[in-house]
Design an enzyme around this catalytic site. Structure first.
Site, PDB file in Angstrom:
ATOM      1  N   CYS A 132       0.808  -1.226   0.000  1.00  0.00           N
ATOM      2  CA  CYS A 132       0.000   0.000   0.000  1.00  0.00           C
ATOM      3  C   CYS A 132       0.848   1.287   0.000  1.00  0.00           C
ATOM      4  O   CYS A 132       0.565   2.224  -0.756  1.00  0.00           O
ATOM      5  CB  CYS A 132      -0.951  -0.006   1.193  1.00  0.00           C
ATOM      6  SG  CYS A 132      -0.180  -0.548   2.722  1.00  0.00           S
ATOM      7  N   HIS A 248      -2.857   6.367   4.505  1.00  0.00           N
ATOM      8  CA  HIS A 248      -1.446   6.531   4.861  1.00  0.00           C
ATOM      9  C   HIS A 248      -0.950   7.893   4.350  1.00  0.00           C
ATOM     10  O   HIS A 248      -1.350   8.345   3.276  1.00  0.00           O
ATOM     11  CB  HIS A 248      -0.589   5.467   4.159  1.00  0.00           C
ATOM     12  CG  HIS A 248      -0.807   4.062   4.642  1.00  0.00           C
ATOM     13  ND1 HIS A 248      -1.555   3.733   5.737  1.00  0.00           N
ATOM     14  CD2 HIS A 248      -0.319   2.888   4.148  1.00  0.00           C
ATOM     15  CE1 HIS A 248      -1.537   2.419   5.900  1.00  0.00           C
ATOM     16  NE2 HIS A 248      -0.799   1.881   4.947  1.00  0.00           N
TER      17      HIS A 248
END
Ligand code: A2P
Length: 344
Positions: A132, A248
Site C-alpha cells: 500500500c 497513509h
C-alpha cells in the site's frame, strides 16, 4: 455476459471494500463468489444489491465455480496455499499479499505506472498488487521521474491502522474508548495487532525486523518501487504506524538528476492519472487522511524545493490505504486486464 469472480478474504477490511469498488468500476460480473475461512461460513455479504453466502476457501472451489477472476486478500500464507489452485483452474489471480510480489515471473502492477506488465500474467496466471505505501509513492514518483530523473528517495511513512486489517482498526478504537473510561492500561494488555499501545502513540515498526536493521515493510518500499518503475532508484524508508484509522501519509524527499522546478512538478503531478495536487499553504490547504479517506485519489501537497540543494524536492503524499493502496488498485488491474486480455 461477464466474469465469474471470487473474492478471497471476503470478510476482511480489504475484501469488504473490494465488493464496493468492483461495483463502482463496473467490472462485468456474471457470478460473485465470496470466500473466507470456515469461521465465516454462514455469514452474508452484499454485492450490487444482492446478498451472497460466504463459502469456505478450498483448493477445489475455483474449478467447481468456474472462476475467471480471483482477488486474494487473506494474507500471504493463504495466497501461498491457494493462489495456484485458482490459477490452475484457469482464473487470473490478482493477489493483494506480499507473497508473489518479488517473484521474477509475476508482474507487479500499478496500472497508471506500468500497465504493460499486465501482459506477463500468462506466465503464472498471477498478477501481484504492490504494498500500500509503495502504490501511493510510485503514483507520485512516476511523473517526476519522467521529468527530472530520480536518483534517490528518502521516505518516512505515517501509516494507518487499516494496514493491519480489521483487527488493527478495532484495536485503535478499543484503546481510544478505554482512554475515556480510564482503562487504557488494561485494554493495552489485550492488544493483538501491534507490538505496543497504538492510541496516543506512534510506533516506528511495521512488519518484522530484518538483519540489516530495516523492517520488511521498509524493504518492500525499496524493492517494489524499482520493480514497478523498472528503475534503479536508491530508496531509504522508515515506516511508522500512527493512530489513524484509514489513509497513509508519506513525507517524501526526492533527489533528482536535473534541477527541479516546483511549478513544473505541480503541473506534471496534477496531469498524472488519479493524482491530484492539493497545495495552497496560504489557506492551510494540504492533503490529510480525513480528506483522502473513501476516495480513489492520491493527493500531493507541501511541494517545495530543498533549501540547500536545487536538485531535491520535498512532498507530502496521502491516499486511502484500503482503496488506492489495496482494493482500488486491484480492481484497476482487473479492468486493464479485461481491456487487454479479456474475452467478454
Ligand atoms: P475470516 O473472517 O473467516 O477469518 P483482515 O485483513 O481484515 O484481517 O481480513 C482477513 C481476511 O482473510 C478475512 O476475510 C479472513 O476470513 C480471511 N482469512 C484469514 N485466514 C484465512 C484462511 N486460512 N482461509 C481463508 N480465509 C482466511
Amino acid at each position: 455476459m461477464g466474469y465469474n469472480v471470487a473474492v478471497v478474504g471476503a470478510t476482511g477490511a480489504v475484501g469488504e471494500e473490494l465488493f464496493r469498488v468492483i461495483e463502482e468500476y463496473k467490472i462485468p460480473v456474471k457470478k460473485m463468489v465470496p470466500l473466507a475461512s470456515a469461521r465465516s461460513v454462514g455469514k452474508e455479504i452484499e454485492f450490487a444489491g444482492k446478498i451472497y453466502d460466504v463459502k469456505e476457501l478450498t483448493c477445489d472451489v475455483f474449478e467447481e465455480e468456474d472462476i475467471e477472476i480471483a482477488f486474494f486478500s487473506a494474507g500471504g500464507s493463504v495466497s501461498a496455499k491457494f493462489a495456484e489452485c485458482a490459477a490452475k483452474a484457469g482464473a487470473v489471480v490478482i493477489d493483494n499479499t506480499s507473497y508473489f510480489r518479488m517473484k521474477e515471473d509475476v508482474p507487479l502492477v500499478v496500472p497508471e505506472v506500468n500497465p504493460e506488465d499486465i501482459a506477463l500474467w500468462k506466465k503464472t496466471g498471477i498478477i501481484a498488487n504492490p504494498n500500500c505505501s509503495t502504490i501511493q509513492m510510485v503514483l507520485a514518483l512516476k511523473p517526476l521521474h519522467d521529468e527530472f530523473g530520480i536518483k534517490r528517495v528518502d521516505v518516512a511513512t505515517y501509516q494507518a491502522t487499516s494496514g493491519a486489517g480489521k483487527k488493527g482498526m478495532e484495536e485503535l478504537m478499543e484503546q481510544n474508548r478505554a482512554v475515556f473510561n480510564f482503562k487504557l492500561e488494561e485494554e493495552v494488555k489485550n492488544r493483538k495487532a501491534f507490538a505496543h499501545q497504538i492510541a496516543l502513540n506512534v510506533i516506528p515498526h511495521i512488519d518484522s525486523f530484518m538483519d540489516n536493521g530495516y523492517t520488511k515493510e521498509e524493504m518492500k518500499m525499496v524493492n517494489e518501487t524499482n520493480k514497478i518503475m523498472h528503475s534503479n532508484i536508491a530508496v531509504s524508508a522508515t515506516c511508522v504506524r500512527v493512530p489513524v484509522l484509514r489513509s497513509h501519509s508519506e513525507d517524501v524527499c526526492i533527489h533528482c538528476e536535473k534541477e527541479v522546478d516546483v511549478d513544473r512538478a505541480r503541473e506534471v503531478l496534477d496531469a498524472f492519472e488519479d493524482v491530484e495536487v492539493m497545495d495552497d499553504i496560504k489557506h492551510n490547504v494540504y492533503p490529510m487522511p480525513i480528506i483522502s479517506t473513501d476516495t480513489d485519489i492520491t493527493y500531493v501537497g507541501r511541494i517545495r524545493k530543498d533549501l540547500f540543494d536545487d536538485k531535491i524536492l520535498h512532498l507530502w503524499v496521502v491516499a486511502d490505504q484500503v482503496r488506492v493502496g489495496a482494493a482500488t488498485n486491484a480492481v484497476r488491474i482487473a479492468k486493464k486486464w479485461i481491456e487487454m486480455e479479456g474475452d467478454k
